[in-house]
Design an enzyme around this catalytic site. Structure first.
Site, PDB file in Angstrom:
ATOM      1  N   LYS A  39      26.903  -5.472  -1.149  1.00 23.88           N
ATOM      2  CA  LYS A  39      28.379  -5.501  -1.241  1.00 23.88           C
ATOM      3  C   LYS A  39      29.019  -4.803  -0.049  1.00 23.88           C
ATOM      4  O   LYS A  39      30.201  -4.495  -0.058  1.00 23.88           O
ATOM      5  CB  LYS A  39      28.824  -4.812  -2.540  1.00 23.88           C
ATOM      6  CG  LYS A  39      28.279  -5.464  -3.789  1.00 23.88           C
ATOM      7  CD  LYS A  39      28.707  -4.639  -5.018  1.00 23.88           C
ATOM      8  CE  LYS A  39      27.876  -4.986  -6.229  1.00 23.88           C
ATOM      9  NZ  LYS A  39      27.913  -3.928  -7.244  1.00 23.88           N
ATOM     10  N   HIS A  91       4.808   5.510  11.673  1.00 19.24           N
ATOM     11  CA  HIS A  91       4.339   5.417  10.277  1.00 19.24           C
ATOM     12  C   HIS A  91       3.363   6.588  10.101  1.00 19.24           C
ATOM     13  O   HIS A  91       2.144   6.413  10.025  1.00 19.24           O
ATOM     14  CB  HIS A  91       3.658   4.067  10.080  1.00 19.24           C
ATOM     15  CG  HIS A  91       3.372   3.704   8.652  1.00 19.24           C
ATOM     16  ND1 HIS A  91       3.541   4.581   7.595  1.00 19.24           N
ATOM     17  CD2 HIS A  91       2.925   2.542   8.098  1.00 19.24           C
ATOM     18  CE1 HIS A  91       3.214   3.961   6.474  1.00 19.24           C
ATOM     19  NE2 HIS A  91       2.834   2.725   6.757  1.00 19.24           N
ATOM     20  N   ARG A 124       0.806  -1.213   0.000  1.00 14.70           N
ATOM     21  CA  ARG A 124       0.000   0.000   0.000  1.00 14.70           C
ATOM     22  C   ARG A 124       0.849   1.278   0.000  1.00 14.70           C
ATOM     23  O   ARG A 124       0.645   2.174  -0.817  1.00 14.70           O
ATOM     24  CB  ARG A 124      -0.918   0.043   1.233  1.00 14.70           C
ATOM     25  CG  ARG A 124      -2.160  -0.763   1.113  1.00 14.70           C
ATOM     26  CD  ARG A 124      -2.516  -1.338   2.463  1.00 14.70           C
ATOM     27  NE  ARG A 124      -1.520  -2.339   2.795  1.00 14.70           N
ATOM     28  CZ  ARG A 124      -1.665  -3.634   2.503  1.00 14.70           C
ATOM     29  NH1 ARG A 124      -2.755  -4.049   1.967  1.00 14.70           N
ATOM     30  NH2 ARG A 124      -0.707  -4.511   2.760  1.00 14.70           N
ATOM     31  N   THR A 125       1.796   1.373   0.928  1.00 16.10           N
ATOM     32  CA  THR A 125       2.529   2.630   1.104  1.00 16.10           C
ATOM     33  C   THR A 125       3.351   2.948  -0.144  1.00 16.10           C
ATOM     34  O   THR A 125       3.368   4.088  -0.627  1.00 16.10           O
ATOM     35  CB  THR A 125       3.446   2.525   2.337  1.00 16.10           C
ATOM     36  OG1 THR A 125       2.669   2.045   3.430  1.00 16.10           O
ATOM     37  CG2 THR A 125       4.066   3.856   2.697  1.00 16.10           C
ATOM     38  N   ARG A 173      11.304   3.791   3.782  1.00 20.33           N
ATOM     39  CA  ARG A 173      10.855   2.752   4.728  1.00 20.33           C
ATOM     40  C   ARG A 173      12.074   1.921   5.077  1.00 20.33           C
ATOM     41  O   ARG A 173      12.832   1.498   4.195  1.00 20.33           O
ATOM     42  CB  ARG A 173       9.786   1.856   4.107  1.00 20.33           C
ATOM     43  CG  ARG A 173       9.519   0.635   4.977  1.00 20.33           C
ATOM     44  CD  ARG A 173       8.290  -0.130   4.586  1.00 20.33           C
ATOM     45  NE  ARG A 173       7.087   0.606   4.909  1.00 20.33           N
ATOM     46  CZ  ARG A 173       5.860   0.058   4.887  1.00 20.33           C
ATOM     47  NH1 ARG A 173       5.704  -1.206   4.566  1.00 20.33           N
ATOM     48  NH2 ARG A 173       4.804   0.772   5.192  1.00 20.33           N
TER      49      ARG A 173
HETATM   50  N1   CP Z   1      -0.349  -0.138   5.834  1.00 16.89           N
HETATM   51  C1   CP Z   1       0.872  -0.353   5.312  1.00 16.89           C
HETATM   52  O1   CP Z   1       1.877   0.248   5.684  1.00 16.89           O
HETATM   53  O2   CP Z   1       0.889  -1.332   4.352  1.00 16.89           O
HETATM   54  P1   CP Z   1       2.172  -1.765   3.519  1.00 16.89           P
HETATM   55  O3   CP Z   1       3.117  -2.446   4.487  1.00 16.89           O
HETATM   56  O4   CP Z   1       1.653  -2.723   2.459  1.00 16.89           O
HETATM   57  O5   CP Z   1       2.795  -0.539   2.924  1.00 16.89           O
END
Ligand code: CP
Length: 306
Positions: A86, A136, A58-59, A108
């Site tokens: 590496k 998040h 999603r993100t 992320r």
């Molecule tokens: N909600 C969320 O962060 O989903 P993903 O891990 O798929 O990005």
């Protein structure tokens, strides 16, 4: 509209005015997403680097779509297939990419605090797309936008966050954001899933799901973060479902309806049953659509003036 923050590293300490500005702008971008031509030239001169060191559906797609809808140039980086294998450090990786002149870095990463560290290495706008068990923030903002859309206001609304709070960055960002916006927050899960001392963040705790459902106007159900926990925190998934699973049978005992949320990915039949996740009271797919609008809003507000 200017924000007081330069980066979006988390929602801890982000003022109410900033959150309101992000949500209001996101609602404007939602209208753009409903148009036949869903693209605006707003970030035409901006280059965004999406750095994903951890899995995401999603993100990642949502940021990519938001960047395309705003006409930004974007580059995607995945840890697999890179020179990290590496022995290159995160700092070297990022500084090398940054030398190619990017304006925004979306990251992320599995390590809490890594996004803040990144903001010290580069002069770009840095946006946290999830850093380990820490925060998040874009998820919490899209959650708040979805609640506002459904309920009108966050002020004095009763929101229960149910499940694996301890290992969830979604929970922490929601707690910071919802409390700033005046919502009442109740956390519910087995004691092993509730962080010690979390009440100091202005939330209440219960280990009783029925009590949480009695309290709630809205529930945000979280999955068990198997990838971030040791073994033995719950006896079994079947036991967890029996005690903490959100089922139609439990909900039908209530004399009210509750708005159902889940950030995904869903483990159907564990923390939530399919007939609840797919019910008319669920706004789970609205959350996904609002995710694009919220990320457009953040990119615009943080990078639009560059
Ligand atoms: N909600 C969320 O962060 O989903 P993903 O891990 O798929 O990005």
């Amino acid at each position: 509209m200017n924000l007081s923050i330069k980066h979006l590293l988390g929602l801890e300490g982000v003022p109410r005015d900033d959150i309101n500005a992000i949500l209001d702008t996101a609602f404007s971008f939602r209208e753009v997403l409903e148009r036949p031509i869903k693209k605006v030239p707003t970030l035409r001169s901006i280059t965004v680097l999406n750095l994903f060191f951890e899995n995401s559906t999603r993100t990642r797609i949502s940021f990519e779509l938001a960047e395309k809808r705003l006409s930004a140039d974007m580059v995607n980086f995945s840890a697999s297939g890179s020179s990290l294998a590496k022995g290159e450090t995160l700092r070297d990786t990022v500084q090398n990419i940054y030398a190619m002149k990017v304006d925004v870095v979306v990251m992320r990463h599995p390590v809490p605090g890594s996004v803040k560290l990144l903001s010290q290495f580069v002069d770009a706008v840095v946006i946290n797309a999830g850093d380990g068990t820490h925060e998040h923030p874009t998820q919490a903002l899209l959650d708040m936008m979805s609640i506002k859309e459904k309920c009108g206001s966050l002020e004095d609304l009763n929101v229960a966050i149910i499940g694996d709070i301890r290992h969830s960055r979604v929970a922490l960002s929601n707690i910071y954001g919802l409390r700033t916006m005046g919502a009442n927050v109740l956390l519910c899960g087995p004691p092993t899933f509730i962080p010690y001392g979390v009440e100091s963040l202005g939330v209440k705790v219960t280990y009783d799901l029925d009590e949480a459902l009695d309290f709630a106007d809205v529930i945000n159900v979280l999955r068990i973060q198997k990838e971030r926990q040791g073994k033995g925190l719950i006896p079994s998934l079947r036991e967890y479902r029996n005690v903490y699973g959100v089922t139609q049978q439990r909900l039908s005992k209530l004399k009210k309806t509750i708005t159902i949320m889940h950030p995904g990915p869903i483990n159907r039949g564990v923390e939530i049953d399919s007939d609840v996740a797919d019910s008319e009271h669920s706004i789970i797919l609205h959350q996904v659509l609002n995710g694009v609008a919220v990320r457009m809003s953040i990119l615009f507000l943080l990078a639009g003036g560059k």
